[in-house]
Motif scaffolding. Structure first.
Motif, mmCIF file in Angstrom:
data_model
loop_
_atom_site.group_PDB
_atom_site.id
_atom_site.type_symbol
_atom_site.label_atom_id
_atom_site.label_comp_id
_atom_site.label_asym_id
_atom_site.label_seq_id
_atom_site.Cartn_x
_atom_site.Cartn_y
_atom_site.Cartn_z
ATOM 1 N N LEU A 32 0.789 -1.340 0.071
ATOM 2 C CA LEU A 32 0.312 -0.103 -0.041
ATOM 3 C C LEU A 32 1.162 1.576 0.176
ATOM 4 N N GLU A 33 0.764 2.199 -0.762
ATOM 5 C CA GLU A 33 1.196 3.599 -1.272
ATOM 6 C C GLU A 33 1.243 4.526 -1.611
ATOM 7 N N LYS A 34 1.321 5.008 -0.518
ATOM 8 C CA LYS A 34 -0.780 6.895 -0.686
ATOM 9 C C LYS A 34 0.123 7.851 -0.930
ATOM 10 N N GLY A 41 5.608 11.336 -10.330
ATOM 11 C CA GLY A 41 5.548 10.711 -8.782
ATOM 12 C C GLY A 41 5.314 12.117 -8.034
ATOM 13 N N ARG A 42 5.447 10.919 -6.502
ATOM 14 C CA ARG A 42 5.771 12.307 -5.487
ATOM 15 C C ARG A 42 7.725 12.179 -5.749
ATOM 16 N N TYR A 43 7.555 13.548 -4.935
ATOM 17 C CA TYR A 43 9.378 14.271 -4.776
ATOM 18 C C TYR A 43 10.038 13.304 -3.612
ATOM 19 N N LYS A 44 10.548 12.940 -3.691
ATOM 20 C CA LYS A 44 11.323 12.836 -1.933
ATOM 21 C C LYS A 44 12.412 13.396 -1.468
ATOM 22 N N ALA A 45 12.076 13.867 -0.518
ATOM 23 C CA ALA A 45 13.911 14.371 0.062
ATOM 24 C C ALA A 45 14.756 13.518 0.295
ATOM 25 N N GLY A 48 20.468 10.521 -2.439
ATOM 26 C CA GLY A 48 20.251 9.920 -3.332
ATOM 27 C C GLY A 48 22.002 9.063 -3.444
ATOM 28 N N ALA A 49 22.239 9.056 -2.423
ATOM 29 C CA ALA A 49 24.316 8.722 -2.828
ATOM 30 C C ALA A 49 23.872 7.588 -2.629
ATOM 31 N N THR A 50 24.762 6.342 -3.006
ATOM 32 C CA THR A 50 24.042 5.068 -3.252
ATOM 33 C C THR A 50 25.955 4.423 -3.405
ATOM 34 N N TRP A 92 18.129 9.794 -8.218
ATOM 35 C CA TRP A 92 16.744 10.449 -8.421
ATOM 36 C C TRP A 92 15.754 9.530 -7.700
ATOM 37 N N ARG A 93 15.969 9.756 -6.777
ATOM 38 C CA ARG A 93 14.926 8.678 -5.775
ATOM 39 C C ARG A 93 12.971 8.798 -6.220
ATOM 40 N N SER A 94 12.731 9.371 -6.830
ATOM 41 C CA SER A 94 11.352 9.382 -7.943
ATOM 42 C C SER A 94 11.974 7.530 -8.960
ATOM 43 N N LEU A 116 -3.910 5.685 1.141
ATOM 44 C CA LEU A 116 -3.476 5.812 2.361
ATOM 45 C C LEU A 116 -3.813 4.492 3.141
ATOM 46 N N MET A 117 -2.586 4.364 3.972
ATOM 47 C CA MET A 117 -3.296 3.445 5.112
ATOM 48 C C MET A 117 -4.065 4.587 6.098
ATOM 49 N N ILE A 118 -4.991 3.988 6.357
ATOM 50 C CA ILE A 118 -5.898 4.733 8.107
ATOM 51 C C ILE A 118 -6.131 4.236 8.922
ATOM 52 N N GLY A 274 13.594 -0.606 7.838
ATOM 53 C CA GLY A 274 14.375 0.461 7.443
ATOM 54 C C GLY A 274 13.827 1.620 8.163
ATOM 55 N N ASP A 275 13.261 2.873 7.653
ATOM 56 C CA ASP A 275 13.653 3.925 8.682
ATOM 57 C C ASP A 275 12.479 3.888 9.657
ATOM 58 N N SER A 276 11.550 2.978 9.023
ATOM 59 C CA SER A 276 10.136 2.970 10.785
ATOM 60 C C SER A 276 10.816 2.692 11.628
HETATM 61 C C1 LIG Z 1 17.432 15.072 2.859
HETATM 62 C C2 LIG Z 1 17.810 13.722 3.200
HETATM 63 C C3 LIG Z 1 18.894 13.497 1.876
HETATM 64 C C4 LIG Z 1 18.965 11.128 2.746
HETATM 65 N N1 LIG Z 1 20.147 10.985 2.267
HETATM 66 C C5 LIG Z 1 20.695 9.258 1.380
HETATM 67 C C6 LIG Z 1 21.838 9.560 1.038
HETATM 68 O O1 LIG Z 1 21.936 10.423 0.342
HETATM 69 N N2 LIG Z 1 21.062 8.210 0.852
HETATM 70 C C7 LIG Z 1 21.193 6.960 1.346
HETATM 71 O O2 LIG Z 1 21.653 5.720 1.671
HETATM 72 N N3 LIG Z 1 19.766 7.369 2.264
HETATM 73 C C8 LIG Z 1 20.083 9.090 2.362
HETATM 74 N N4 LIG Z 1 18.728 9.095 3.320
HETATM 75 C C9 LIG Z 1 17.730 8.058 3.791
HETATM 76 C C10 LIG Z 1 17.241 7.588 2.938
HETATM 77 O O3 LIG Z 1 16.007 8.266 2.012
HETATM 78 C C11 LIG Z 1 15.875 6.921 4.079
HETATM 79 O O4 LIG Z 1 17.075 5.741 4.907
HETATM 80 C C12 LIG Z 1 15.050 5.693 2.832
HETATM 81 O O5 LIG Z 1 14.246 5.851 2.251
HETATM 82 C C13 LIG Z 1 14.311 4.919 3.535
HETATM 83 O O6 LIG Z 1 13.231 4.099 3.153
HETATM 84 P P1 LIG Z 1 12.295 3.208 3.728
HETATM 85 O O7 LIG Z 1 11.779 2.180 2.519
HETATM 86 O O8 LIG Z 1 12.238 2.630 4.524
HETATM 87 O O9 LIG Z 1 11.135 4.485 4.093
HETATM 88 P P2 LIG Z 1 11.027 5.539 3.012
HETATM 89 O O10 LIG Z 1 12.060 5.537 1.959
HETATM 90 O O11 LIG Z 1 10.558 7.122 3.610
HETATM 91 O O12 LIG Z 1 9.388 5.050 2.116
HETATM 92 C C14 LIG Z 1 8.268 5.271 3.366
HETATM 93 C C15 LIG Z 1 6.806 4.882 2.344
HETATM 94 O O13 LIG Z 1 5.647 4.901 2.624
HETATM 95 C C16 LIG Z 1 4.803 5.492 2.041
HETATM 96 N N5 LIG Z 1 3.461 5.855 3.491
HETATM 97 C C17 LIG Z 1 4.001 6.974 4.115
HETATM 98 N N6 LIG Z 1 2.708 6.400 5.430
HETATM 99 C C18 LIG Z 1 1.613 6.066 4.668
HETATM 100 C C19 LIG Z 1 0.745 5.789 4.534
HETATM 101 N N7 LIG Z 1 -0.067 5.993 5.478
HETATM 102 N N8 LIG Z 1 0.285 4.764 4.254
HETATM 103 C C20 LIG Z 1 0.525 4.677 2.563
HETATM 104 N N9 LIG Z 1 1.578 4.358 2.501
HETATM 105 C C21 LIG Z 1 2.142 5.042 3.358
HETATM 106 C C22 LIG Z 1 5.674 7.426 1.227
HETATM 107 O O14 LIG Z 1 4.433 7.614 0.911
HETATM 108 C C23 LIG Z 1 6.746 6.295 0.811
HETATM 109 O O15 LIG Z 1 6.917 5.855 -0.291
HETATM 110 C C24 LIG Z 1 17.955 10.492 3.068
HETATM 111 C C25 LIG Z 1 17.185 10.618 4.398
HETATM 112 C C26 LIG Z 1 17.107 12.493 4.113
HETATM 113 C C27 LIG Z 1 16.156 12.734 4.427
#
Ligand SMILES: Cc1cc2nc3c(=O)[nH]c(=O)nc-3n(C[C@H](O)[C@H](O)[C@H](O)COP(=O)(O)OP(=O)(O)OC[C@H]3O[C@@H](n4cnc5c(N)ncnc54)[C@H](O)[C@@H]3O)c2cc1C
Length: 377
Positions: A32-34, A41-45, A48-50, A92-94, A116-118, A274-276
């Protein structure tokens, strides 16, 4: 009601890899992706270094790379610079995220975009999930919805401590390739440090992409007094000012980076990936590879425990795999991070060590604490 073995919330790198591995192993899987995915599509801050190893491993097409990188320039605002060699890419993350999600879909996962998961709640042995459009049930939940994880919030998991969160600002600046090549170098990313006069705990960066420079700044959130003002101070550095001369701003976006783990990564058939889960390098903020690997390991844990009929071990198996593969190193880096940002002296010592050593080696071999012969005599 649509019933699945595994529902993954979030189609970032973590969610997409988890979905791919789950489908390949025969689990009915839904992501499920919001947002809408893809270039439009969406821009992700994100910088993007890999690492190049990752680009190779997933066969990421060269024409989708923002820029191939050969070196890292570390600037201290005092004027000292340190250089580090190593091949990598900025993406580019997108585009990158869509590439991974397509792999998951090709493996048989169902992708539901703009969902959007609610709500999420456990009823007997299943989770009921509601989105803005539909209702689903699943045996297992993968929380791949990023640092603020609405999934884990709804399930009342504790949030991160403020010293484990970095507030970032990202600006995308449109410029020309020749300007980038002239001011930044055609294959170099630049990081900027300075505890006393720039950023207390964190750093800022200029990442060259095709015809854009990704400008970023990140400081530990509880130490930020006025983020826009602190970011502006970075933009005023002569090197930065020159690189951004004649460029135009296209995007301005704040976002959080977790730099410490959640207090738990698993409970009751819910996995934080991941980030969660805060599974990010606490020094560099690198999170893409750790999100991908933790997605894979969550599914490996499900498979192992189902095969051995040991579902009560799901949490310990998941965390055990993570620990073995890289979590021990990330925990050591979290401790090292505090030491690095104690003083400019420590920071400079780290930067000079980082020129020739991986930060994981500095952390695991405790290189910051080793007294050099020069210091003894
Ligand atoms: C400014 C910045 C710079 C960074 N630079 C780097 C870098 O250069 N190299 C690197 O390796 N890492 C970098 N990172 C870290 C990297 O972006 C994250 O660690 C990575 O994106 C984590 O991936 P993820 O899959 O855990 O989560 P995310 O990529 O955050 O994906 C989460 C997804 O969940 C979706 N979502 C959220 N809520 C809901 C909902 N309620 N229902 C449905 N969907 C939902 C979002 O839309 C999103 O697509 C950077 C982070 C930031 C903020």
């Amino acid at each position: 009601m649509k019933n699945f073995d595994i529902i993954i919330i979030g189609a970032g790198p973590g969610g997409s890899v988890a979905a791919k591995v789950a489908s390949e192993n025969g689990y009915s899987t839904c992501i499920l992706e919001k947002e809408t995915l893809g270039e439009k599509g969406r821009y992700k801050a994100c910088g993007g270094a890999t690492a190049w190893e990752l680009i190779d491993e997933i066969n990421y097409p060269e024409d989708k790379i923002g820029r191939v990188i050969e070196s890292l320039e570390l600037h201290h605002v005092d004027g000292e610079t340190y250089s580090k060699k190593g091949k990598g890419a900025v993406v580019w993350r997108s585009t990158f995220d869509k590439f991974l999600t397509d792999m998951a879909v090709d493996s048989g996962a169902l992708l539901k975009e703009k969902e959007l998961m609610i709500n999420i709640e456990k009823v007997d042995t299943f989770y009921n999930i509601s989105t803005n459009r539909e209702k689903y049930t699943a045996k297992y939940i993968i929380a791949a919805d990023g640092v603020t994880s609405p999934t884990l919030k709804l399930l009342n998991w504790p949030f991160f401590k403020s010293e484990d969160l970095i507030l970032t600002i990202t600006q995308e600046m449109k410029t020309t390739k020749s300007n980038i090549d002239k001011t930044l170098g055609h294959d170099t990313v630049h990081l900027f440090f300075g505890i006393e006069s720039l950023i207390r705990v964190g750093y800022a960066w200029l990442f060259p992409k095709t015809e854009r420079i990704t400008v970023g700044w990140g400081n530990q959130i509880n130490l930020v007094k006025n983020s826009r003002e602190e970011f502006r101070k970075f933009l005023e550095l002569p090197f930065v000012k020159l690189a951004l001369k004649n460029s135009t701003m296209e995007i301005f976006k704040p976002h959080l980076i977790p730099v410490g783990l959640r207090s738990k990564l698993y409970e009751d058939k819910v996995f934080a990936i991941g980030d969660s889960g805060g599974i990010v390098d606490p020094i560099s903020g690198k999170g893409i590879p750790y999100a991908m690997m933790s997605g894979q390991f969550a599914i490996d844990a499900i498979k192992t425990c189902e095969e051995k009929d040991k579902l009560d071990k799901l949490g310990s198996i998941y965390e055990g795999i993570l620990d073995n593969k890289f979590l021990r190193v990330l925990k050591a880096k979290r401790i090292l991070r505090d030491k690095i940002f104690q003083s400019d002296e420590n920071l400079k010592k780290f930067l000079s060590l980082w020129e020739n050593h991986r930060s994981s080696v500095i952390a695991m071999k405790n290189l910051m604490d080793q007294v050099s012969l020069y210091e003894i005599y």
